[in-house]
Design a protein around this motif. Sequence first.
Motif: not given
Ligand SMILES: Nc1ncnc2c1ncn2[C@@H]1O[C@H](COP(=O)(O)OP(=O)(O)OP(=O)(O)O)[C@@H](O)[C@H]1O
Length: 293
Positions: A17, A41, A48
Amino acid sequence: MAEIVKVQGLQKKFGKFQALYDVSFTVGAGEVVGFIGPNGAGKSTTIRTLLGIIQRDAGLVEIFGKDAWKDSLAIHSRISYVPGDVALWPNLTGGEIIDLFIKLHGGGDQKKREQLIERFELDPKKKAKSYSKGNRQKVGLIAALCVDSDLYIFDEPTSGLDPLMEAVFQDEVEKIKNAGKAILLSSHILSEVERLADKVVIIRQGKVVETGTLNELRHLTRSTITLETSGDLSTLASIVGVHDFVQTDQQATFSADNQYINDILLAATKLGVKKFEAVPPTLEDLFMRHYEG
Ligand SMILES: Nc1ncnc2c1ncn2[C@@H]1O[C@H](COP(=O)(O)OP(=O)(O)OP(=O)(O)O)[C@@H](O)[C@H]1O
Ligand SMILES: [Mg+2]
């Protein structure tokens, strides 16, 4: 302006992914950058990698001109970070945890610590396991705000805070901004971003789709205009750049593409304007418009 954060062509995959395809932006000294986008997004993933918690697959990620992964130790002594779900040691009190965070950072401002505990109305004597969600956030925020950092990274910092405490947070962020610090603020509370951010970075499906000051972004979108004229307003409905035209008697309300505003106003003045109101789009309008396509 010296770049505190520099992200260029950042990519990250989790297994098959692809979470980040192409993320690029900068945060300058004294700049508050709002980082917004829908759930999933890639905001937290980007943050991180900035913190050196996860390793990127490609691209450049620098803080203070150093590599976010290789030099993370040196970088960490100069940054404060608050996630949206602050995790605490359950058997320590809030006050002890704040002190621990301060110690890990190499010292903080005791007077500021007391002030913040008071402003955020936190009872520091309670054990962390008894804290509500909002109180856990307060512990993280107080610890982050009472140390002197050059960069503050907030990832949905006010989730769980009531509106009064949200206002305290905004006030405190303004203080560090005025002190010339750099701030990266990811938030779903668009009014918070609107008030604080000098620049907004919008991310969608792992790509940065828009970057600019709020004013610059507003140019991409529409203002809401209300007009009252002596002549027949209905002729305005068909002008290029006029959308969502609604007319009641002598008055019409519509949204107008900012690039066509001059033509629209010229046509309106020919009708004899009696009343004119223009409301610029809010960040929320902008965001919604962007996501609805
Ligand atoms: N450790 C991981 N393993 C697999 N997929 C991950 C991991 N961390 C994040 N993802 C995926 O990566 C994508 C981005 O996640 P992220 O947490 O960065 O989104 P975000 O923009 O912070 O969303 P939110 O507004 O919900 O906090 C998502 O589809 C999430 O499921
Ligand atoms: Mg997130």
